[in-house]
Design a protein around this motif. Structure first.
Motif, PDB file in Angstrom:
ATOM      1  N   TRP A   1      -0.514   5.602  -4.945  1.00  9.00           N
ATOM      2  CA  TRP A   1      -1.132   6.512  -3.868  1.00  9.00           C
ATOM      3  C   TRP A   1      -0.036   7.095  -3.201  1.00  9.00           C
ATOM      4  CZ3 TRP A   1      -5.960   7.156  -3.487  1.00  9.00           C
ATOM      5  CH2 TRP A   1      -6.705   5.692  -4.039  1.00  9.00           C
TER       6      TRP A   1
ATOM      7  N   ASP B   1       0.735  -1.090  -0.072  1.00  6.27           N
ATOM      8  CA  ASP B   1       0.001  -0.109  -0.045  1.00  6.27           C
ATOM      9  C   ASP B   1       0.785   1.144  -0.135  1.00  6.27           C
ATOM     10  OD1 ASP B   1      -2.593  -1.477   1.932  1.00  6.27           O
ATOM     11  OD2 ASP B   1      -2.262  -1.588  -0.009  1.00  6.27           O
TER      12      ASP B   1
ATOM     13  N   LYS C   1      -5.609   3.691  -0.080  1.00  9.79           N
ATOM     14  CA  LYS C   1      -6.337   2.592  -0.586  1.00  9.79           C
ATOM     15  C   LYS C   1      -7.420   1.990   0.371  1.00  9.79           C
ATOM     16  CE  LYS C   1      -5.474  -2.027  -2.208  1.00  9.79           C
ATOM     17  NZ  LYS C   1      -4.632  -3.283  -2.322  1.00  9.79           N
TER      18      LYS C   1
ATOM     19  N   SER D   1     -11.472   2.106  -0.372  1.00 13.72           N
ATOM     20  CA  SER D   1     -11.940   0.855  -0.098  1.00 13.72           C
ATOM     21  C   SER D   1     -13.193   0.813   1.011  1.00 13.72           C
ATOM     22  CB  SER D   1     -11.225  -0.372   0.165  1.00 13.72           C
ATOM     23  OG  SER D   1     -10.165  -0.606  -0.648  1.00 13.72           O
TER      24      SER D   1
END
Length: 715
Positions: A342, A337, A645, A649
């Protein structure tokens, strides 16, 4: 929190067994919840309720009334149609609970062209007539070219209850599969993706079981059946997503018991603070003493408590058993991540804080413009989907049989109370003077009373008429319906609902010569609106003050809670503007309709707390990094990169679960669902991804100023 994590790991099996017992026990109770839900929840202990009780007790007004709307095709003869109507009333002769019947043949104006209507008066409240309505529908005949449809408040209430249950199933059928896909995309494995759904379902089952037990102490609205699963699913899945994501990070380098302890100390702590914010947001609704708002407050607080409890006890106990099997059944390769798109996005935003801030503020300010045109209304017939028989029949009845000067929605029922017998000349004089004053009021279209119905212009004429030994049945019938002992009923009709509500407020605020009880739809709406407008500021003050204190304690900062509250208010105003644009102005294929009165209150109370979920999670990671590095910019980039992320989500799941109610038929629930989805989308994108990091960059170390300390000591 670390010690709690150790105990949960050690007691994982007993904890799971206890939860299994709770699930089985409350499942049995949850199944019974729909049977105790009724009405739209807009009940308020005020003048309207007092007047309704008076009309029932002293004027023998029925508690509820069903309209039978008869319709025929053009080829049906008058004789055959009259036989059909007569046979209908014969077939329902033994229907229980009926106090009185009125056939279309008894009064002029009850038959027009190919339409007619009859009335059934019951001694039960509308919310308690499911069995009678079911039996009535079975007894009603249906012949070729002729039909009869039951409608009126009891039928609308029953159909609204059924529509709400169907909507719940429909929303779950839409939302849950898509939520599972989002979870698979977030975690990459079927096991990890399935656990949040399991947590969500368990939280709802236990909550609904608890609410069934509470139903013996308070009345619950049918809308609770939609609101609780909406909040419960979204929040539980959200919490589980954040918890599992942190656990998966820790399990890469640590033993299972260490990973559980650290996850509870970090993500678990964030969940508790987030749940507390949502809980406080719902607690603010308790200031409004209207059943629906108190229902949602109680139901929401219960589901929040259960969601938090399951996230910090059941979930870590389950993960303790699963261990590294949480990554089993992998279908998508998981990526780090902190790398990739990102991180690049985080750096991009942090390099352009002023332009990103201005872009975000421009979007929000443009979106909130339509708020000024918002029209609020209490859900009524229009809450029922347009294809329901009860709605179609009632709309037809109103269009054909209701005089535009005698609109029931604009009628105030005024019961005048006199010192002695209402039919004494002195009291009749006072009543006639009161009627004359009312008629002179602006936008009063008609005052219906024994004087107008008997075409009498003075108290002297009425006294003379009463002195006659042989009064005809019409005169006695009017007096029996409109007067009893020391009271007389007036029906005051207005040109529009706002004029009627204004008049009701004036009467309440000014003393009158005669004591006056006020009822009718305008009185009901006036009391509901005034209660919300008067009490909402107290709830708002509680939410803002408590949220500020919670965030201040959580992050040891004064600036962060101020920014969080300001951004939440701004994003919610933008949400309300978009709701007006979609529903009231009729865009995106939606038929124009006023905004349900409960929408802004519910969306604010729910989303203000829910959005803190992302705020707490995001700022917690920045806080952790800042404690380690002491560098605000580096901590913000790292926090944004590592949480983007998972926040995206989590927001996607909440949008899917709540937005799925936008495809349902009950309009207030549709508006609430879409409103929450829009608010979460704005919060998780424009606010959380652009505005928050921009302001964190611009304020620098001042973000962490706390009672004289500009920098937090590193831990």
């Amino acid at each position: 929190m670390v010690n709690i994590g150790k105990y949960i790991y050690q007691l994982r099996k007993p904890i799971l067994f206890l939860w299994l017992v709770l699930i089985i026990g409350f499942s049995i109770l949850a199944i019974k919840l729909p049977s105790v839900l009724s009405g739209n929840g807009f009940a308020y202990d005020g003048d309207y309720q007092e007047t309704e009780a008076l009309l029932e007790q002293e004027f023998n007004q029925a508690k509820s009334q069903i309209i039978l709307l008869f319709e025929r095709e053009a080829f049906i003869s008058d004789e055959k149609w009259k036989d059909f109507i007569s046979n209908t009333f014969i077939q329902i002769e033994d229907l229980p609970g009926v106090e009185n019947k009125v056939t279309p043949f008894e009064h002029e104006g009850m038959m027009k062209g190919n339409l007619a209507y009859g009335l059934l008066m019951f001694d039960k409240d509308s919310e308690e007539m499911d069995a009678e309505i079911n039996q009535l529908r079975k007894l009603l005949p249906n012949e070729t070219g002729m039909d009869v449809s039951p409608t009126g408040e009891p039928v609308v209430v029953k159909d609204l209850n059924e529509a709400s249950q169907k909507d719940l199933v429909k929303a779950e059928m839409i939302g849950l599969p898509i939520a599972l896909l989002v979870l698979i995309a977030a975690f990459g494995s079927l096991v990890a993706a399935s656990v949040p759904l399991l947590i969500g379902i368990i939280s709802i089952i236990i909550t609904m079981g608890i609410l069934y037990l509470l139903s013996f102490q308070m009345n619950f609205s049918i809308f609770l059946l939609n609101i609780v699963p909406m909040i419960g699913l979204a929040l539980s899945i959200d919490f589980a997503l954040l918890f599992i994501n942190r656990y998966k990070e820790e399990i890469r380098t640590k033993e299972i018991h260490e990973a559980i302890s650290i996850t509870i100390a970090t993500a678990g702590r964030s969940i508790i603070f987030s749940g507390l914010c949502v809980f406080i947001g719902l607690l603010g609704l308790l200031f409004i003493k209207i059943d629906l708002f108190m229902n949602v407050a109680v139901g929401g607080m219960v589901v929040v408590f259960v969601s938090v409890l399951s996230a910090v006890t059941f979930l870590p106990a389950l993960l303790s058993l699963l261990g590294k099997k949480i990554n089993s059944l992998s279908v998508i390769k998981s990526q780090n991540d902190t790398e990739g798109v990102w991180r690049r996005f985080a750096i991009f935003v942090m390099k352009r804080p002023v332009s990103m801030m201005l872009l975000a503020l421009s979007i929000l300010l443009i979106s909130l413009v339509p708020v000024k045109d918002m029209n609020l209304t209490i859900p009524g017939l229009d809450a029922l989907p347009p294809n329901y028989e009860a709605r179609i029949a009632l709309e037809t009845y109103r269009d054909v049989f209701i005089d535009e000067n005698k609109n029931e929605e604009h009628k105030v029922i005024a019961v005048l109370e006199t010192p002695g017998d209402v039919l004494e000349e002195e009291n009749l004089t006072k009543i006639k003077e009161t009627i004359d004053k009312i008629i002179q009021q602006e936008k009063v279209s008609l005052v219906e009373s024994p004087f107008s119905l008997l075409n009498i212009n003075s108290a002297e004429e009425m006294t003379h008429l009463l002195a006659l030994e042989d009064n005809n049945p019409e005169v006695m019938g009017v007096l029996d319906r409109y007067s009893v002992n020391n009271k007389m009923v007036l029906n005051v009709y207005f040109e529009d609902i706002e004029s009627a509500k204004t008049w009701v407020r004036f009467q309440k605020d000014h003393s009158q010569e005669l004591n006056m009880y006020l009822g009718g739809s305008p009185t009901f709406e006036q009391e509901i609106f005034d209660e919300i407008y008067e009490k909402s500021p107290y709830g708002l003050a509680l939410i803002l003050a408590t949220t500020f204190f919670i965030l201040m304690v959580a992050f040891r900062s004064l600036l962060i809670p101020i920014k969080a509250i300001a951004m939440n208010i701004l994003s919610l105003l933008a949400t309300f503007g978009i709701i007006v644009w979609i529903f009231q102005q009729g865009h995106l294929g939606i038929n124009p309709s006023d905004i349900s009165l409960m929408v802004p209150v519910f969306v604010f109370s729910l989303v203000f707390g829910l959005s803190m979920d992302y705020e707490v999670f995001f700022i917690s990671r920045i806080h952790e990094n800042y404690l380690e590095s002491g560098n605000n910019d580096e901590a913000t980039v790292e926090g944004l990169a590592t949480t983007s992320k998972i926040i995206t989500s989590a927001a996607a799941i909440m949008i899917v679960v709540t937005g799925a109610f936008g495809f349902t038929g009950v309009m207030p629930v549709k508006q609430v669902g879409v409103g929450i989805a829009i608010a979460i989308f704005i919060d998780a994108t424009i606010v959380r991804m652009l505005l928050v990091p921009s302001l964190m960059k611009l304020f620098g170390d001042w973000n962490w100023w706390y009672f004289g300390k500009k920098k937090i000591e590193r831990g």
